[in-house]
Write a protein that holds these residues in place. Structure first.
Motif, PDB file in Angstrom:
ATOM      1  N   CYS A 278       1.496  -5.175   2.342  1.00 25.30           N
ATOM      2  CA  CYS A 278       0.139  -5.584   2.690  1.00 25.30           C
ATOM      3  C   CYS A 278       0.179  -7.026   3.163  1.00 25.30           C
ATOM      4  O   CYS A 278       0.935  -7.829   2.635  1.00 25.30           O
ATOM      5  CB  CYS A 278      -0.770  -5.484   1.470  1.00 25.30           C
ATOM      6  SG  CYS A 278      -2.416  -6.123   1.796  1.00 25.30           S
ATOM      7  N   HIS A 279      -0.595  -7.343   4.179  1.00 18.11           N
ATOM      8  CA  HIS A 279      -0.596  -8.725   4.658  1.00 18.11           C
ATOM      9  C   HIS A 279      -1.815  -9.495   4.172  1.00 18.11           C
ATOM     10  O   HIS A 279      -2.153 -10.535   4.702  1.00 18.11           O
ATOM     11  CB  HIS A 279      -0.472  -8.764   6.184  1.00 18.11           C
ATOM     12  CG  HIS A 279       0.914  -8.461   6.635  1.00 18.11           C
ATOM     13  ND1 HIS A 279       1.861  -9.441   6.855  1.00 18.11           N
ATOM     14  CD2 HIS A 279       1.544  -7.287   6.830  1.00 18.11           C
ATOM     15  CE1 HIS A 279       3.003  -8.880   7.202  1.00 18.11           C
ATOM     16  NE2 HIS A 279       2.843  -7.565   7.199  1.00 18.11           N
ATOM     17  N   HIS A 280      -2.462  -8.945   3.151  1.00 16.51           N
ATOM     18  CA  HIS A 280      -3.646  -9.616   2.612  1.00 16.51           C
ATOM     19  C   HIS A 280      -3.531  -9.702   1.096  1.00 16.51           C
ATOM     20  O   HIS A 280      -4.336  -9.141   0.366  1.00 16.51           O
ATOM     21  CB  HIS A 280      -4.911  -8.851   3.010  1.00 16.51           C
ATOM     22  CG  HIS A 280      -4.937  -8.498   4.466  1.00 16.51           C
ATOM     23  ND1 HIS A 280      -4.403  -7.332   4.948  1.00 16.51           N
ATOM     24  CD2 HIS A 280      -5.404  -9.185   5.532  1.00 16.51           C
ATOM     25  CE1 HIS A 280      -4.544  -7.308   6.270  1.00 16.51           C
ATOM     26  NE2 HIS A 280      -5.146  -8.419   6.640  1.00 16.51           N
TER      27      HIS A 280
ATOM     28  N   SER B 139      -8.356  -0.978   3.549  1.00 14.31           N
ATOM     29  CA  SER B 139      -7.646  -1.197   4.793  1.00 14.31           C
ATOM     30  C   SER B 139      -7.490   0.094   5.559  1.00 14.31           C
ATOM     31  O   SER B 139      -7.556   1.183   4.994  1.00 14.31           O
ATOM     32  CB  SER B 139      -6.282  -1.815   4.517  1.00 14.31           C
ATOM     33  OG  SER B 139      -5.552  -0.971   3.672  1.00 14.31           O
TER      34      SER B 139
ATOM     35  N   HIS C 178       0.852  -1.184   0.000  1.00 17.03           N
ATOM     36  CA  HIS C 178       0.000   0.000   0.000  1.00 17.03           C
ATOM     37  C   HIS C 178       0.884   1.230   0.000  1.00 17.03           C
ATOM     38  O   HIS C 178       1.975   1.207   0.551  1.00 17.03           O
ATOM     39  CB  HIS C 178      -0.868   0.056   1.264  1.00 17.03           C
ATOM     40  CG  HIS C 178      -1.888  -1.016   1.333  1.00 17.03           C
ATOM     41  ND1 HIS C 178      -2.942  -1.115   0.457  1.00 17.03           N
ATOM     42  CD2 HIS C 178      -2.022  -2.050   2.188  1.00 17.03           C
ATOM     43  CE1 HIS C 178      -3.670  -2.160   0.778  1.00 17.03           C
ATOM     44  NE2 HIS C 178      -3.139  -2.756   1.823  1.00 17.03           N
TER      45      HIS C 178
ATOM     46  N   HIS D 161      -8.968  -4.808  -1.265  1.00 17.26           N
ATOM     47  CA  HIS D 161      -9.611  -4.604   0.029  1.00 17.26           C
ATOM     48  C   HIS D 161      -9.423  -3.168   0.515  1.00 17.26           C
ATOM     49  O   HIS D 161      -8.513  -2.470   0.079  1.00 17.26           O
ATOM     50  CB  HIS D 161      -9.040  -5.578   1.061  1.00 17.26           C
ATOM     51  CG  HIS D 161      -7.578  -5.403   1.280  1.00 17.26           C
ATOM     52  ND1 HIS D 161      -6.652  -6.075   0.559  1.00 17.26           N
ATOM     53  CD2 HIS D 161      -6.898  -4.598   2.114  1.00 17.26           C
ATOM     54  CE1 HIS D 161      -5.459  -5.698   0.946  1.00 17.26           C
ATOM     55  NE2 HIS D 161      -5.565  -4.796   1.884  1.00 17.26           N
TER      56      HIS D 161
ATOM     57  N   GLU E 116      -1.443  -2.342   9.615  1.00 14.32           N
ATOM     58  CA  GLU E 116      -2.613  -2.422   8.751  1.00 14.32           C
ATOM     59  C   GLU E 116      -3.667  -3.311   9.374  1.00 14.32           C
ATOM     60  O   GLU E 116      -3.371  -4.389   9.854  1.00 14.32           O
ATOM     61  CB  GLU E 116      -2.234  -3.009   7.391  1.00 14.32           C
ATOM     62  CG  GLU E 116      -3.443  -3.116   6.486  1.00 14.32           C
ATOM     63  CD  GLU E 116      -3.145  -3.782   5.159  1.00 14.32           C
ATOM     64  OE1 GLU E 116      -2.019  -4.241   4.964  1.00 14.32           O
ATOM     65  OE2 GLU E 116      -4.073  -3.846   4.348  1.00 14.32           O
TER      66      GLU E 116
HETATM   67 ZN   LIG Z   1      -3.654  -4.533   2.654  1.00 16.69          ZN
END
Ligand SMILES: [Zn+2]
Ligand SMILES: [Zn+2]
Length: 157
Positions: free
Chosen positions: A88-90, A98, A77, A96, A111
């Motif tokens: 980002c951990h997703h 965040s 991000h 998404h 995040e």
């Molecule tokens: Zn993220």
């Protein structure tokens, strides 16, 4: 917050790029690896310095192109208010919404994602007939660590 191991994240990114039919070139991979090894946010220029350790010929456009790619893929991000980037951990959710919590003392960026935030923003946008393409909520303050240090000092030192 759950932490995934660096090697797992890299493998996941490689797999997603394959599925999406986009090329994770060695340079993009290297920039992603550097981002993964960072604990907080990092500026493009600091990233360039790190990249030059392994690729002395790297120039600012090299880093910006890699960052653009990683942003597009939702692996990182952009933190607008500090002009830096954070991992980002997703990875698996490219679009998404965040919330980024930015510590003003140490620069740490955390995040969190929440259905509630996503839902609220969607709803507000819809009421305005506004089509959301990208949204990041940035919140500034003091992280738990810095807050603990500050209150320890006001008690004792
Ligand atoms: Zn993220
Ligand atoms: Zn802090």
């Amino acid at each position: 917050m759950e932490r995934t191991k660096p090697e797992q994240l890299l493998a996941q990114a490689e797999q997603l790029c394959q599925q999406r039919n986009v090329r994770l070139t060695p340079q993009r991979l290297q920039v992603l690896r550097l981002m993964i090894n960072q604990s907080g946010a990092i500026s493009a220029y600091d990233l360039l310095d790190l990249l030059r350790v392994s690729e002395p010929q790297a120039k600012p456009p090299t880093v910006y192109r890699a960052l653009d790619f990683l942003l597009e893929q939702g692996f990182i991000h952009r933190v607008e208010s500090t002009n830096s980037y954070v991992l980002c951990h997703h990875f698996e959710q490219p679009s998404h919404i965040s919330a980024l919590f930015i510590c003003d003392r140490c620069g740490q960026v955390m995040e969190r994602t929440s259905e509630g935030i996503a839902h609220n923003l969607q709803q507000l946008a819809q009421e305005e007939g506004f089509v959301l393409t990208q949204s990041v909520v940035e919140a500034r303050g003091v992280c738990a660590n810095c807050n603990a240090v500050a209150s320890a000092c006001s008690d004792g030192c």
